[in-house]
Motif scaffolding. Structure first.
Motif, mmCIF file in Angstrom:
data_model
loop_
_atom_site.group_PDB
_atom_site.id
_atom_site.type_symbol
_atom_site.label_atom_id
_atom_site.label_comp_id
_atom_site.label_asym_id
_atom_site.label_seq_id
_atom_site.Cartn_x
_atom_site.Cartn_y
_atom_site.Cartn_z
ATOM 1 N N VAL A 77 0.818 -1.219 0.000
ATOM 2 C CA VAL A 77 0.000 0.000 0.000
ATOM 3 C C VAL A 77 0.852 1.269 0.000
ATOM 4 O O VAL A 77 0.313 2.369 -0.192
ATOM 5 C CB VAL A 77 -0.967 0.021 1.202
ATOM 6 N N LEU A 78 2.153 1.131 0.195
ATOM 7 C CA LEU A 78 3.031 2.321 0.224
ATOM 8 C C LEU A 78 3.448 2.650 -1.203
ATOM 9 O O LEU A 78 4.611 2.535 -1.591
ATOM 10 C CB LEU A 78 4.243 2.052 1.119
ATOM 11 N N THR A 79 2.481 3.098 -1.977
ATOM 12 C CA THR A 79 2.677 3.240 -3.421
ATOM 13 C C THR A 79 3.557 4.413 -3.817
ATOM 14 O O THR A 79 3.878 4.560 -4.995
ATOM 15 C CB THR A 79 1.314 3.376 -4.120
ATOM 16 N N LYS A 80 3.948 5.253 -2.846
ATOM 17 C CA LYS A 80 4.815 6.388 -3.162
ATOM 18 C C LYS A 80 6.286 6.109 -2.856
ATOM 19 O O LYS A 80 7.134 6.992 -3.036
ATOM 20 C CB LYS A 80 4.344 7.628 -2.408
ATOM 21 N N LEU A 81 6.592 4.913 -2.407
ATOM 22 C CA LEU A 81 7.971 4.579 -2.048
ATOM 23 C C LEU A 81 8.903 4.723 -3.248
ATOM 24 O O LEU A 81 8.625 4.217 -4.342
ATOM 25 C CB LEU A 81 8.069 3.150 -1.533
ATOM 26 N N SER A 82 10.045 5.396 -3.016
ATOM 27 C CA SER A 82 11.097 5.445 -4.027
ATOM 28 C C SER A 82 12.328 4.660 -3.581
ATOM 29 O O SER A 82 13.095 4.196 -4.411
ATOM 30 C CB SER A 82 11.490 6.890 -4.335
#
Length: 323
Positions: free
Chosen positions: A106-111
């Motif tokens: 769910v941490l779809t913004k992880l880079s």
């Protein structure tokens, strides 16, 4: 006792140590998570122990969480899924155990996701498809098992992929050709088998490839020269065999080449002279025969040379003794 003043503004908290002075000990100060406007929280390079507290559902501003190089233990906190805006998650060099939770999906913004050098086990979950911004994943030096999940190779923005020092088995997935931005791939010290897939030639941005200490077999792909930016190639300690493809010698940016402890055969190619950027060359413990080619002497940048344990005959080139 350290006190923390929590203000109604965006907060950037750093309690990290890089100079071996004022190292913090004890457990994670849970009070740091009590304010919802924290944007960055780092306690790296200390000697903090114990488990991490539960992540509250009131950290919508947290984008950077860094606890690397401590002594934290216990299972990976699944409650971190509440930090929906997290971009950088850095948890390496601790003692986290258990499996990597599927809730990370769910941490779809992880880079950046760095969980290397822990005690994580089990299968690497297929969490990567939704992580479309992920550019750096390091899961090295754990005890992940099973095959490499295809979902890893669906993260087409990856530039760094570290899967080394685990217990991965099976082949390198052909889906690796989707990672055409990848600059570094470390899969060494696993239990990989099969051959290097031809599809790897599409990784034209690659500068570092480490596949050493596995059970990979067969010959090198004839299109390996497509990796023209490669600076470091380590494939030692496998079961590669046969002769080198002629195209290999077009890879003239190579600075480090280690092919030792395989089953390569035949005379060692005189085309080695085309790799004039080499500083380190290790070809020992193969079944190369014939003379050591004089052309090795033309590698003016060469500092390290290993040719021991082969079946070479005759005298070595006189200039090798000065390397």
């Amino acid at each position: 006792m350290t006190s923390y003043q929590l203000l109604s503004i965006t907060i950037y908290i750093t309690i990290s140590n890089y100079l071996s002075t004022s190292i913090h000990v004890g457990t994670f100060p849970a009070v740091l998570m009590e304010q919802g406007n924290i944007a960055s929280l780092s306690v790296s390079n200390n000697k903090l122990t114990g488990t991490l507290p539960t992540f509250p559902a009131t950290l919508p501003s947290l984008t950077n969480f860094n606890v690397d190089n401590n002594k934290f233990n216990g299972v990976f906190p699944t409650s971190i899924e509440s930090c929906s805006n997290l971009r950088v998650l850095t948890m390496q060099y601790n003692k986290f155990d258990g499996t990597l939770p599927t809730s990370l999906v769910v941490l779809t913004k992880l880079s950046e996701l760095k969980v290397n050098n822990n005690l994580l086990t089990g299968l690497l979950p297929g969490i990567f498809d939704p992580l479309v911004y992920l550019v750096h994943f390091d899961g090295g030096s754990n005890a992940f098992t099973g095959t490499m999940p295809v979902s890893v190779f669906n993260s087409v923005g990856l530039t760094y992929l570290g899967l080394n020092y685990n217990l991965f088995t099976g082949d390198i997935p052909i889906e690796i050709d989707q990672l055409n931005l990848l600059t570094a791939f470390y899969a060494n010290n696993n239990l990989l088998t099969g051959t290097i897939p031809e599809q790897m030639s599409k990784l034209t941005s690659l500068t570092a490839l480490s596949l050493e200490s596995n059970g990979i077999t067969g010959q090198l792909p004839t299109n390996i020269n497509a990796l023209s930016r490669l600076l470091e190639l380590r494939i030692d300690g496998n079961a590669f065999a046969g002769v080198f493809p002629t195209s290999f010698w077009d890879m003239n940016n190579l600075a480090l080449l280690n092919i030792s402890s395989n089953a390569f055969t035949g005379p060692f190619p005189i085309e080695i002279s085309s790799l004039n950027s080499l500083t380190s060359l290790s070809i020992g413990h193969n079944t190369f025969t014939g003379l050591v080619p004089d052309q090795i002497s033309s590698l003016n940048a060469l500092v390290t040379l290993d040719i021991g344990g082969c079946l070479f005959t005759g005298p070595y080139p006189t200039t090798i003794s000065v390397l």
